[in-house]
Design an enzyme around this catalytic site. Structure first.
Site: not given
Length: 214
Positions: A79, A195, A197
């Site tokens: 990001c 992202h 994650e």
């Protein structure tokens, strides 16, 4: 050990937990000297570019990070970490980046019309920031795409995107009004706008692929 740089502008624990899910040893580091012995480096970030790049510089991470990239150590930007790698950002003024990748960070323009295939938007226009799930189009088969299909969905939250001068570094693109760079790849350097994650199975696969390179 994979070093997750504590830039002070990211949910570091969620990134670390993502690597834990794929059984990779990733540790949040506050001492820039630890980058020297790490097998790989993750540069995460959320929020404003100016704040993030200042904290990165004030923390003493810039020089060892640039050295690690030059030496061929695997590095993953996430990001805002992708934005840091560029020459400059126009977010709230003009701010110099790390200049690892020649190019600029620019904002989505207002009043982007909602395409016929996309639901949502306000008054027929796309919402800014770009937030939620969107698909990637793989432009070249980077090593971190192993097991990830073309058209796979990932989770995005951003109002700005990168414009590299050299299009050969573009590994994947995503459409949101304009088609923008969503994954960058140059040798040992990888970076994604989304992202991983927060991107469930495909995001974890990307983290696993990166860990396998370290």
């Amino acid at each position: 050990m994979i070093a997750i740089i504590d830039s002070g502008v990211a949910n570091l624990r969620s990134v670390q937990k993502g690597f834990e899910c794929v059984e990779a040893d990733a540790r949040i580091v506050e001492d820039p000297l630890t980058l020297r012995d790490a097998s790989g480096i993750v540069l995460p970030g959320v929020g404003a570019f100016a704040d993030g790049i200042s904290k990165l510089r004030d923390g003493g991470f810039v020089e060892p990070l640039l050295r690690a990239i030059e030496e061929g150590k695997p590095v993953l930007g996430i990001c805002l970490g992708l934005h840091f790698l560029f020459s400059e950002s126009e977010e709230f003024g003009h701010h110099a980046g790390l200049n690892v990748i020649k190019g600029r960070v620019v904002r989505f323009t207002n009043n982007l019309p909602v395409p016929p295939f996309r639901k949502g938007g306000v008054g027929g226009f796309l919402k800014i920031p770009h937030m939620g799930w969107n698909r990637i189009r793989i432009e070249q088969q980077a090593p971190i795409f192993k097991g990830i299909p073309d058209g796979g969905f990932f989770y995005f939250v951003h109002s700005y995107y990168v414009q590299p001068e050299d299009e050969s570094v573009i590994a994947a693109t995503t459409e949101y009004g304009p088609r923008f760079t969503s994954v960058l790849w140059r040798d040992n350097l990888f970076a994604c706008q989304f992202h991983p994650e927060k991107s469930q199975a495909l995001g974890l696969q990307l983290l696993k692929n990166f860990a396998s390179l370290t």
